[in-house]
Design a protein around this motif. Structure first.
Motif, PDB file in Angstrom:
ATOM      1  N   GLY A  97       0.817  -1.200   0.000  1.00  0.00           N
ATOM      2  CA  GLY A  97       0.000   0.000   0.000  1.00  0.00           C
ATOM      3  C   GLY A  97       0.852   1.252   0.000  1.00  0.00           C
ATOM      4  N   THR A  98       0.290   2.323  -0.495  1.00  0.00           N
ATOM      5  CA  THR A  98       0.969   3.611  -0.505  1.00  0.00           C
ATOM      6  C   THR A  98      -0.068   4.706  -0.708  1.00  0.00           C
ATOM      7  N   ALA A  99       0.289   5.910  -0.311  1.00  0.00           N
ATOM      8  CA  ALA A  99      -0.604   7.048  -0.505  1.00  0.00           C
ATOM      9  C   ALA A  99      -0.076   8.005  -1.558  1.00  0.00           C
ATOM     10  N   GLY A 100       0.987   7.593  -2.279  1.00  0.00           N
ATOM     11  CA  GLY A 100       1.583   8.484  -3.266  1.00  0.00           C
ATOM     12  C   GLY A 100       1.824   7.808  -4.607  1.00  0.00           C
ATOM     13  N   ARG A 101       1.732   8.581  -5.674  1.00  0.00           N
ATOM     14  CA  ARG A 101       1.913   8.054  -7.029  1.00  0.00           C
ATOM     15  C   ARG A 101       3.310   7.468  -7.257  1.00  0.00           C
TER      16      ARG A 101
END
Length: 273
Positions: free
Chosen positions: A242-246
């Motif tokens: 998971g990640t919150a950035g492109r």
């Protein structure tokens, strides 16, 4: 190395998915960015997204629906039930609770059936047969397509498979945390998808030199090395970083194109974590 897998024998997905747990759901710039990341993930070919009721009490599921509904063809959204409605963060596997939470997930995700519904944890206070049997009945009613489990032992997996077909197992597992090697081996033998949560673990001092050396050899980051090792570990492994950035998203997805050679895999596999 095959980069796709047939979940439940019927739904073909790319083996590197996306875990939505850490996305921001509260109104504001963070939520807008989360929606952008979800849409960008699908644009980049991600067709497996993992969520759960426990992630924000359903807010994570609502975020996914706001970002992606109507869903593109081929997108598999895996969600989980089994949260205690009275104690945030606790588990509950009572049949009436599971039935209500499946209905809630259908509503929040705006679908008629859940393609992959996983039991978030086995409730030790409720017979496993009652928990899995409830999900099997909901599948017979057309509300679920495939059933999965999370954080289970080999014995629990075997018991559940004696009740109904199990399409996936989601246990904590990565290069440096391999407590569930036996569960992964059982899934490999049975052709069951294994979705390791927390697929990337920060290396410690003893592990860092080996991981760093392999990363330099293949022109990758340490995280990419760990994801590549997982993909090589077994053909049933479907990591869901998971990640919150492109940018981080693109780096994660690039790991599937950085295969390890036999010698590099052996060096990594020798790490005990």
């Amino acid at each position: 190395m095959n980069l796709t897998f047939d979940v439940g024998g019927t739904r073909t997905v790319h083996r590197l998915g996306f875990g939505a747990m850490h996305l921001h759901t509260a109104p504001g710039p963070g939520r807008d960015e989360a929606i952008d990341v979800l849409r960008h993930a699908v644009d980049l070919g991600v067709d497996l997204i993992d969520t759960a009721l426990l992630y924000g009490g359903g807010a994570n599921e609502e975020l996914i629906a706001d970002a992606l509904h109507p869903y593109p063809d081929g997108l598999l959204i895996a969600t989980k039930v089994g949260a205690d409605p009275a104690l945030p963060g606790a588990i509950c596997g009572r049949p009436e609770v599971l039935r209500a939470q499946v209905d809630g997930a259908l509503r929040r995700l705006r679908v008629d059936r859940l393609e992959l519904l996983q039991l978030h944890r086995v409730d030790p206070d409720v017979p496993l047969a009652d928990q899995v049997g409830t999900l099997a009945a909901l599948r017979a009613a057309g509300k679920i397509v495939h059933i999965g489990l999370s954080e289970v032992t080999v014995a629990q997996l075997a018991e559940a498979r004696g009740i109904t077909a199990v399409a996936s197992v989601q246990n904590r597992y990565n290069l440096l945390e391999r407590h569930y090697d036996d569960v992964l081996d059982a899934c490999t033998e049975a052709g069951i998808a294994f979705l390791p949560w927390r697929p990337v673990h920060a290396p410690g001092r003893d592990d860092a030199p080996v991981i760093g050396a392999v990363a330099r050899e293949i022109g990758a980051t340490a995280a990419q090395v760990m994801l590549s090792w997982l993909l090589r570990r077994s053909p049933v492994v479907l990591p869901i970083p998971g990640t919150a950035g492109r940018q981080h998203l693109a780096e994660n997805l690039a790991a599937q194109h950085l295969p390890l050679d036999d010698e590099q895999f052996r060096r990594l596999d020798a790490l005990t974590g």
